[in-house]
Design a protein around this motif. Structure first.
Motif, mmCIF file in Angstrom:
data_model
loop_
_atom_site.group_PDB
_atom_site.id
_atom_site.type_symbol
_atom_site.label_atom_id
_atom_site.label_comp_id
_atom_site.label_asym_id
_atom_site.label_seq_id
_atom_site.Cartn_x
_atom_site.Cartn_y
_atom_site.Cartn_z
ATOM 1 N N PRO A 92 -3.538 0.654 -3.400
ATOM 2 C CA PRO A 92 -4.477 1.417 -2.566
ATOM 3 C C PRO A 92 -3.707 2.417 -1.724
ATOM 4 C CG PRO A 92 -4.135 -0.768 -1.654
ATOM 5 C CD PRO A 92 -3.450 -0.754 -2.995
ATOM 6 N N ILE A 93 -4.369 3.497 -1.342
ATOM 7 C CA ILE A 93 -3.707 4.520 -0.540
ATOM 8 C C ILE A 93 -4.482 4.705 0.768
ATOM 9 C CG2 ILE A 93 -4.904 6.409 -1.758
ATOM 10 C CD1 ILE A 93 -2.195 7.970 -1.443
ATOM 11 N N LEU A 94 -3.780 4.486 1.873
ATOM 12 C CA LEU A 94 -4.388 4.513 3.202
ATOM 13 C C LEU A 94 -3.976 5.774 3.954
ATOM 14 C CD1 LEU A 94 -4.718 1.570 2.308
ATOM 15 C CD2 LEU A 94 -4.075 0.848 4.611
ATOM 16 N N PHE A 99 -9.549 7.074 -1.294
ATOM 17 C CA PHE A 99 -8.706 6.843 -0.133
ATOM 18 C C PHE A 99 -9.398 5.931 0.873
ATOM 19 C CE2 PHE A 99 -7.915 11.029 -1.929
ATOM 20 C CZ PHE A 99 -6.547 10.987 -2.158
ATOM 21 N N THR A 100 -8.594 5.206 1.636
ATOM 22 C CA THR A 100 -9.135 4.321 2.673
ATOM 23 C C THR A 100 -8.706 4.829 4.040
ATOM 24 O OG1 THR A 100 -9.060 2.387 1.223
ATOM 25 C CG2 THR A 100 -9.175 1.980 3.597
ATOM 26 N N PRO A 101 -9.664 5.241 4.882
ATOM 27 C CA PRO A 101 -9.309 5.731 6.222
ATOM 28 C C PRO A 101 -9.157 4.576 7.205
ATOM 29 C CG PRO A 101 -11.662 5.926 5.899
ATOM 30 C CD PRO A 101 -11.110 5.364 4.604
ATOM 31 N N ILE A 102 -8.199 4.704 8.099
ATOM 32 C CA ILE A 102 -8.000 3.722 9.154
ATOM 33 C C ILE A 102 -8.359 4.382 10.476
ATOM 34 C CG2 ILE A 102 -6.378 2.170 10.275
ATOM 35 C CD1 ILE A 102 -6.998 1.519 7.312
ATOM 36 N N ASP A 103 -9.462 3.936 11.059
ATOM 37 C CA ASP A 103 -9.912 4.519 12.319
ATOM 38 C C ASP A 103 -9.303 3.756 13.491
ATOM 39 O OD1 ASP A 103 -11.199 6.288 13.911
ATOM 40 O OD2 ASP A 103 -13.231 5.588 13.494
ATOM 41 N N VAL A 144 0.839 -1.198 0.000
ATOM 42 C CA VAL A 144 0.000 0.000 0.000
ATOM 43 C C VAL A 144 0.874 1.248 0.000
ATOM 44 C CG1 VAL A 144 -1.800 -1.186 1.326
ATOM 45 C CG2 VAL A 144 -0.122 0.262 2.522
ATOM 46 N N ILE A 145 0.229 2.368 -0.281
ATOM 47 C CA ILE A 145 0.827 3.690 -0.087
ATOM 48 C C ILE A 145 0.129 4.284 1.128
ATOM 49 C CG2 ILE A 145 1.116 6.008 -1.063
ATOM 50 C CD1 ILE A 145 0.913 4.659 -3.836
ATOM 51 N N ALA A 146 0.860 4.989 1.984
ATOM 52 C CA ALA A 146 0.251 5.573 3.172
ATOM 53 C C ALA A 146 0.700 7.024 3.334
ATOM 54 C CB ALA A 146 0.630 4.772 4.415
ATOM 55 N N PHE A 147 -0.229 7.868 3.749
ATOM 56 C CA PHE A 147 0.130 9.262 4.031
ATOM 57 C C PHE A 147 -0.571 9.722 5.299
ATOM 58 C CE2 PHE A 147 -3.837 9.982 1.788
ATOM 59 C CZ PHE A 147 -4.375 11.121 2.361
ATOM 60 N N ASN A 169 -2.806 10.406 -8.392
ATOM 61 C CA ASN A 169 -1.959 9.996 -9.525
ATOM 62 C C ASN A 169 -0.897 8.989 -9.087
ATOM 63 O OD1 ASN A 169 -3.351 11.609 -11.334
ATOM 64 N ND2 ASN A 169 -1.936 13.339 -11.153
ATOM 65 N N LEU A 170 -0.365 9.191 -7.880
ATOM 66 C CA LEU A 170 0.636 8.273 -7.357
ATOM 67 C C LEU A 170 0.046 6.874 -7.181
ATOM 68 C CD1 LEU A 170 3.462 7.765 -6.133
ATOM 69 C CD2 LEU A 170 2.518 8.492 -3.923
ATOM 70 N N ALA A 171 -1.145 6.822 -6.590
ATOM 71 C CA ALA A 171 -1.805 5.545 -6.375
ATOM 72 C C ALA A 171 -2.132 4.864 -7.700
ATOM 73 C CB ALA A 171 -3.082 5.754 -5.561
#
Length: 325
Positions: A286-288, A305-309, A233-236, A278-280
């Motif tokens: 997927p980008i989290l 985007f996928t949020p992680i709660d 994954v990509i994460a920011f 664009n990066l994803a």
């Protein structure tokens, strides 16, 4: 450069001793502010969740757990926040309406709280006294998210939050160190201390010397991460300690191919969102991101985007509940 990045001063250059005189001035200013303040006593019970160390320590997830506690007891509860980072933050109180305002306007933390609890009034205002006056006839309890160094409002209960990994750094006051005020001054009147992330016996003993109970808390993901287990994954993140978010992912066997860090409370621009998308797309991954960052993304782009709660688990929640009662 943000005030929430104290390590830049006292660790990168190692000039704590040279900066110490400025720390004395900072401390003097805080003491002066406290001495000449006349705090307002609200009709509602005020519980302040604060910290004496610069930077993020995990206060907002604790605020959310405390709200859940009061709601379970059928106690009317509201939240006041400065609305830090929000474009609408001012000395005029605003009741957060998630249908009317965006996370970028209100600030990520109050918006996140308001989005989770539809019947809990959340008010943002730099002047916490005005915010309390607006809510005090509507609720029984007001939770003050941050504000140990705000002396305009009397606190009935003070809960201090610490990061168990960073602790209190070198123990100096800003800018020579990470403290907003001395440990002794900051713990004055504190009813309970919560150490987040990792148990820190040394810090715990320092706090207990002042007769304050200490419990430990850790954040755990509420989202189902099984679908990403073993995947790339990509994460920011634009939070105080983004490494906490990344560790949550790696602890769940998620492989982060690329990490993108933004400043704490960052307001995402149209260009930022475009670059992330664009990066994803280019990497076909997927980008989290964190829920705090997710609420500031325009609704039209949220699907990308996928949020992680997360939620907080305490080692002794009975002590917390006893403090709150």
């Amino acid at each position: 450069m943000k005030l929430t990045e104290p390590k830049y001063f006292y660790k990168k250059w190692g000039i704590s001793t040279l900066l110490f005189p400025l720390s004395l001035l900072y401390r003097f200013g805080d003491n002066l502010n406290r001495a000449f303040s006349h705090p307002y006593k609200s009709k509602a019970k005020v519980i302040c969740i604060g910290n004496i160390v610069l930077g993020g320590v995990g206060k907002t997830p604790i605020v959310i757990e405390i709200i859940k506690y009061f709601l379970s007891k059928n106690i009317r509860v509201g939240v006041i926040s400065r609305g830090y980072g929000g474009t609408l933050s001012s000395n005029t109180p605003i009741i957060v309406d998630t249908k009317k305002y965006t996370g970028s306007e209100i600030g990520d933390e109050p918006y996140l709280v308001a989005s989770k609890f539809k019947n809990v009034p959340v008010c943002i205002c730099k002047d916490r006294k005005k915010a309390a006056k607006l809510l005090e006839n509507k609720v029984d309890v007001i939770i003050m998210d941050d504000g140990f160094q705000n002396y305009k409002l009397k606190k009935d209960i003070r809960i201090a939050v610490f990061d168990g990994i960073d602790g209190i750094g070198n123990g100096y006051i800003f800018p020579a160190g990470p403290l907003r005020q001395s440990l002794k001054s900051g713990l004055k009147g504190v009813n309970l201390a919560i150490i987040m992330r990792k148990n820190n016996p040394q810090l715990e003993n320092k706090i207990k010397k002042y007769g304050i109970s200490v419990i430990n808390g850790k954040t755990v993901p509420t989202s189902n991460l099984k679908e990403y287990k073993g995947k790339k994954v990509i994460a920011f993140a634009g939070i105080g300690k983004p490494q906490k978010f990344y560790k949550t992912l790696t602890d769940n066997d998620i492989k982060i191919i690329q990490k993108i860090n933004f400043p704490d409370h960052y307001l995402y621009t149209e260009e930022d969102i475009k670059k992330l998308k664009n990066l994803a797309k280019s990497k076909k991954l997927p980008i989290l991101t964190t829920m705090k960052d997710y609420v500031k993304i325009p609704d039209s782009d949220k699907k990308n985007f996928t949020p992680i709660d997360i939620e907080v688990k305490f080692d002794n929640e009975k002590v917390l509940f006893k403090t709150l009662s």
